[in-house]
Write a protein that holds these residues in place. Structure first.
Motif, PDB file in Angstrom:
ATOM      1  N   ASP A 141       0.819  -1.208   0.000  1.00  0.00           N
ATOM      2  CA  ASP A 141       0.000   0.000   0.000  1.00  0.00           C
ATOM      3  C   ASP A 141       0.856   1.262   0.000  1.00  0.00           C
ATOM      4  OD1 ASP A 141      -2.315  -1.384  -0.134  1.00  0.00           O
ATOM      5  OD2 ASP A 141      -2.909  -1.112   1.955  1.00  0.00           O
ATOM      6  N   VAL A 142       1.933   1.254   0.732  1.00  0.00           N
ATOM      7  CA  VAL A 142       2.780   2.445   0.827  1.00  0.00           C
ATOM      8  C   VAL A 142       3.659   2.615  -0.413  1.00  0.00           C
ATOM      9  CG1 VAL A 142       4.658   3.523   2.103  1.00  0.00           C
ATOM     10  CG2 VAL A 142       2.766   2.482   3.345  1.00  0.00           C
ATOM     11  N   THR A 143       4.264   1.532  -0.882  1.00  0.00           N
ATOM     12  CA  THR A 143       5.207   1.658  -1.996  1.00  0.00           C
ATOM     13  C   THR A 143       4.517   1.992  -3.313  1.00  0.00           C
ATOM     14  OG1 THR A 143       5.127  -0.743  -2.354  1.00  0.00           O
ATOM     15  CG2 THR A 143       6.910   0.118  -0.981  1.00  0.00           C
ATOM     16  N   LEU A 144       3.298   1.503  -3.515  1.00  0.00           N
ATOM     17  CA  LEU A 144       2.619   1.712  -4.793  1.00  0.00           C
ATOM     18  C   LEU A 144       1.433   2.669  -4.684  1.00  0.00           C
ATOM     19  CD1 LEU A 144       2.695  -1.949  -6.166  1.00  0.00           C
ATOM     20  CD2 LEU A 144       4.270  -0.075  -6.634  1.00  0.00           C
ATOM     21  N   PHE A 145       1.405   3.463  -3.625  1.00  0.00           N
ATOM     22  CA  PHE A 145       0.270   4.352  -3.394  1.00  0.00           C
ATOM     23  C   PHE A 145       0.026   5.353  -4.537  1.00  0.00           C
ATOM     24  CE2 PHE A 145      -2.101   7.829  -1.457  1.00  0.00           C
ATOM     25  CZ  PHE A 145      -3.098   7.134  -0.815  1.00  0.00           C
ATOM     26  N   PRO A 181     -15.905  10.662 -11.084  1.00  0.00           N
ATOM     27  CA  PRO A 181     -16.891  11.277 -11.977  1.00  0.00           C
ATOM     28  C   PRO A 181     -16.569  12.735 -12.287  1.00  0.00           C
ATOM     29  CG  PRO A 181     -17.803  11.004  -9.768  1.00  0.00           C
ATOM     30  CD  PRO A 181     -16.504  10.256  -9.808  1.00  0.00           C
ATOM     31  N   CYS A 182     -15.753  13.381 -11.469  1.00  0.00           N
ATOM     32  CA  CYS A 182     -15.372  14.781 -11.697  1.00  0.00           C
ATOM     33  C   CYS A 182     -14.300  14.928 -12.779  1.00  0.00           C
ATOM     34  CB  CYS A 182     -14.857  15.408 -10.398  1.00  0.00           C
ATOM     35  SG  CYS A 182     -16.065  15.454  -9.066  1.00  0.00           S
ATOM     36  N   GLY A 183     -13.667  13.811 -13.131  1.00  0.00           N
ATOM     37  CA  GLY A 183     -12.600  13.874 -14.110  1.00  0.00           C
ATOM     38  C   GLY A 183     -11.231  13.849 -13.461  1.00  0.00           C
ATOM     39  N   PHE A 184     -10.222  13.469 -14.227  1.00  0.00           N
ATOM     40  CA  PHE A 184      -8.877  13.266 -13.704  1.00  0.00           C
ATOM     41  C   PHE A 184      -8.264  14.548 -13.145  1.00  0.00           C
ATOM     42  CE2 PHE A 184      -4.225  13.106 -14.541  1.00  0.00           C
ATOM     43  CZ  PHE A 184      -3.898  12.108 -13.643  1.00  0.00           C
ATOM     44  N   PHE A 185      -8.235  15.608 -13.954  1.00  0.00           N
ATOM     45  CA  PHE A 185      -7.565  16.838 -13.524  1.00  0.00           C
ATOM     46  C   PHE A 185      -8.374  17.586 -12.469  1.00  0.00           C
ATOM     47  CE2 PHE A 185      -5.544  16.028 -17.637  1.00  0.00           C
ATOM     48  CZ  PHE A 185      -4.209  16.101 -17.261  1.00  0.00           C
ATOM     49  N   ALA A 186      -9.705  17.511 -12.548  1.00  0.00           N
ATOM     50  CA  ALA A 186     -10.542  18.157 -11.537  1.00  0.00           C
ATOM     51  C   ALA A 186     -10.379  17.495 -10.174  1.00  0.00           C
ATOM     52  CB  ALA A 186     -12.008  18.123 -11.958  1.00  0.00           C
ATOM     53  N   SER A 187      -9.928  16.234 -10.179  1.00  0.00           N
ATOM     54  CA  SER A 187      -9.730  15.504  -8.920  1.00  0.00           C
ATOM     55  C   SER A 187      -8.300  15.603  -8.396  1.00  0.00           C
ATOM     56  CB  SER A 187     -10.098  14.029  -9.110  1.00  0.00           C
ATOM     57  OG  SER A 187     -11.451  13.886  -9.472  1.00  0.00           O
ATOM     58  N   GLY A 188      -7.459  16.366  -9.112  1.00  0.00           N
ATOM     59  CA  GLY A 188      -6.101  16.563  -8.629  1.00  0.00           C
ATOM     60  C   GLY A 188      -5.011  16.258  -9.631  1.00  0.00           C
ATOM     61  N   GLY A 189      -5.351  15.512 -10.698  1.00  0.00           N
ATOM     62  CA  GLY A 189      -4.365  15.212 -11.721  1.00  0.00           C
ATOM     63  C   GLY A 189      -3.140  14.510 -11.166  1.00  0.00           C
ATOM     64  N   PHE A 190      -1.953  15.042 -11.497  1.00  0.00           N
ATOM     65  CA  PHE A 190      -0.699  14.424 -11.067  1.00  0.00           C
ATOM     66  C   PHE A 190      -0.144  15.038  -9.783  1.00  0.00           C
ATOM     67  CE2 PHE A 190      -0.844  13.643 -15.662  1.00  0.00           C
ATOM     68  CZ  PHE A 190      -0.597  12.289 -15.707  1.00  0.00           C
ATOM     69  N   GLN A 191      -0.926  15.898  -9.150  1.00  0.00           N
ATOM     70  CA  GLN A 191      -0.445  16.571  -7.950  1.00  0.00           C
ATOM     71  C   GLN A 191      -0.762  15.763  -6.691  1.00  0.00           C
ATOM     72  OE1 GLN A 191      -2.234  20.441  -7.949  1.00  0.00           O
ATOM     73  NE2 GLN A 191      -0.977  21.211  -9.651  1.00  0.00           N
ATOM     74  N   HIS A 192       0.120  15.872  -5.713  1.00  0.00           N
ATOM     75  CA  HIS A 192      -0.108  15.305  -4.375  1.00  0.00           C
ATOM     76  C   HIS A 192      -0.533  13.830  -4.457  1.00  0.00           C
ATOM     77  CE1 HIS A 192       0.229  19.436  -3.101  1.00  0.00           C
ATOM     78  NE2 HIS A 192      -0.826  19.783  -3.816  1.00  0.00           N
ATOM     79  N   LEU A 193       0.292  13.031  -5.081  1.00  0.00           N
ATOM     80  CA  LEU A 193      -0.057  11.628  -5.308  1.00  0.00           C
ATOM     81  C   LEU A 193      -0.033  10.791  -4.033  1.00  0.00           C
ATOM     82  CD1 LEU A 193       1.808  10.919  -8.674  1.00  0.00           C
ATOM     83  CD2 LEU A 193      -0.591  11.516  -8.303  1.00  0.00           C
ATOM     84  N   TYR A 194       0.507  11.363  -2.950  1.00  0.00           N
ATOM     85  CA  TYR A 194       0.513  10.623  -1.688  1.00  0.00           C
ATOM     86  C   TYR A 194      -0.577  11.093  -0.718  1.00  0.00           C
ATOM     87  CZ  TYR A 194       4.612   7.711  -2.440  1.00  0.00           C
ATOM     88  OH  TYR A 194       5.477   6.734  -2.899  1.00  0.00           O
ATOM     89  N   LYS A 195      -1.558  11.842  -1.226  1.00  0.00           N
ATOM     90  CA  LYS A 195      -2.682  12.240  -0.370  1.00  0.00           C
ATOM     91  C   LYS A 195      -3.438  10.998   0.082  1.00  0.00           C
ATOM     92  CE  LYS A 195      -5.434  15.624  -1.365  1.00  0.00           C
ATOM     93  NZ  LYS A 195      -6.337  16.545  -2.100  1.00  0.00           N
ATOM     94  N   GLY A 196      -3.610  10.853   1.379  1.00  0.00           N
ATOM     95  CA  GLY A 196      -4.332   9.708   1.926  1.00  0.00           C
ATOM     96  C   GLY A 196      -3.463   8.512   2.253  1.00  0.00           C
ATOM     97  N   VAL A 197      -2.141   8.637   2.079  1.00  0.00           N
ATOM     98  CA  VAL A 197      -1.277   7.487   2.316  1.00  0.00           C
ATOM     99  C   VAL A 197      -1.267   7.084   3.793  1.00  0.00           C
ATOM    100  CG1 VAL A 197       0.845   8.849   2.663  1.00  0.00           C
ATOM    101  CG2 VAL A 197       0.991   6.492   1.818  1.00  0.00           C
ATOM    102  N   GLY A 198      -1.381   8.064   4.681  1.00  0.00           N
ATOM    103  CA  GLY A 198      -1.422   7.741   6.111  1.00  0.00           C
ATOM    104  C   GLY A 198      -2.641   6.908   6.454  1.00  0.00           C
ATOM    105  N   THR A 199      -3.775   7.281   5.877  1.00  0.00           N
ATOM    106  CA  THR A 199      -5.013   6.528   6.100  1.00  0.00           C
ATOM    107  C   THR A 199      -4.874   5.105   5.587  1.00  0.00           C
ATOM    108  OG1 THR A 199      -6.284   8.572   5.842  1.00  0.00           O
ATOM    109  CG2 THR A 199      -7.496   6.493   5.657  1.00  0.00           C
ATOM    110  N   ALA A 200      -4.306   4.970   4.388  1.00  0.00           N
ATOM    111  CA  ALA A 200      -4.122   3.639   3.803  1.00  0.00           C
ATOM    112  C   ALA A 200      -3.196   2.786   4.659  1.00  0.00           C
ATOM    113  CB  ALA A 200      -3.561   3.770   2.391  1.00  0.00           C
TER     114      ALA A 200
END
Length: 281
Positions: free
Chosen positions: A24-28, A40-59
């Protein structure tokens, strides 16, 4: 490689937890990209390539108990029944054990998944506690189990495909080698079986993601709990066709193919370590 039908429960718990948090951590980041592609909001509207580790602590918090529950259940059922049936029926035992393990795992996994995916798809930074509070305020405590049925409907077909294939690959490789498999060989079997299962079950994963990301509007008369897997799949097909049903296909298959290698490799490494440890003997 230790005989998995003789694993003690504590070893299954430790090995499962180790495998879960490692993958979960290495491939988050791949998981985040997949979630945003399916939003449903779309890729870029949901954050695109930014902050790819958002939610990693929860996971990370949820991965250890959910994977531990799964492997403890899976290994225990396999241990009980594998020696009592003809080898030709072993795939049935593996499928039944995997299903039981996944249902138990989902009781832990789903609330974590709901919070994690809403973190991944949100433009603003939201804390896990705030997401939990919002869900409980608008939908009650069951709001944290949004998508439970859809998740189990996705995970059960997944493990029904993955684990019998994983066990079959290992058995065939063992017969060819005439000796126990190495950690890398076990990981390779997990990688291929995971990729196959991921490809087949992508539409169910898309439906699960859409349902989990849907938040109930207190001003709306639409009950989000009426969202069903079949309805969601039909709606996605009507709006986006087959392409919509397989949104996030590449990162999902890549994530789980790599994840299968990491997951089963870490699991086998932990099993071997625990088996050689005086503490767990």
């Amino acid at each position: 490689m230790t005989n998995e039908t003789d694993l003690p429960i504590l070893t299954s718990l430790i090995a499962g937890g180790t495998a879960g948090i490692t993958v979960d951590v290495t491939l988050f980041p791949l998981d985040t990209l997949k979630t945003r592609l399916q939003s449903p909001c779309g890729f870029f509207a949901s954050g695109g390539f930014q902050h790819l580790y958002k939610g990693v602590g929860t996971a990370a918090v949820g991965s250890v108990p959910s994977a531990s529950v799964f492997f403890c259940t899976y290994d225990t059922i396999k241990k009980i029944f594998s020696k009592q049936v003809d080898p030709v029926y072993l795939p049935v035992i593996h499928m039944g054990a995997a299903c039981a393990g996944e249902i138990g795992s989902c009781l832990v996994k789903v609330p974590i998944e709901v919070v994690k995916q809403r973190q991944q798809a949100a433009l603003e930074k939201l804390s896990p506690l705030l997401i939990c509070k919002r869900a409980i305020e608008t939908e009650g405590y069951l709001g944290l189990y949004r998508g439970f049925v859809t998740t189990t409907l996705r995970e059960i077909p997944f493990v029904l495909i993955q684990f019998p294939i994983w066990e079959w690959f290992k058995a065939q490789w063992y017969c060819a080698k005439k000796e126990n498999l190495s950690i890398i060989e076990v990981a390779a079997c997990g990688s291929v079986s995971g990729g196959i299962a991921a490809a087949v079950t992508t539409p169910l994963d898309v439906a699960k993601t859409r349902i989990m990301l849907a938040e109930k509007n207190i001003h709306s008369h639409v009950d989000c709990w009426r969202l069903r897997t079949s309805t969601m799949l039909i709606n996605i097909y009507r709006e986006q066709g087959v392409q919509g049903l397989f949104a996030g296909f590449v990162p999902r298959v890549l994530w789980i193919t790599l994840g299968g290698a990491v997951f089963f490799g870490a699991y086998q490494a932990a099993v071997d370590f625990c088996s050689q440890s005086d503490v767990l003997r």
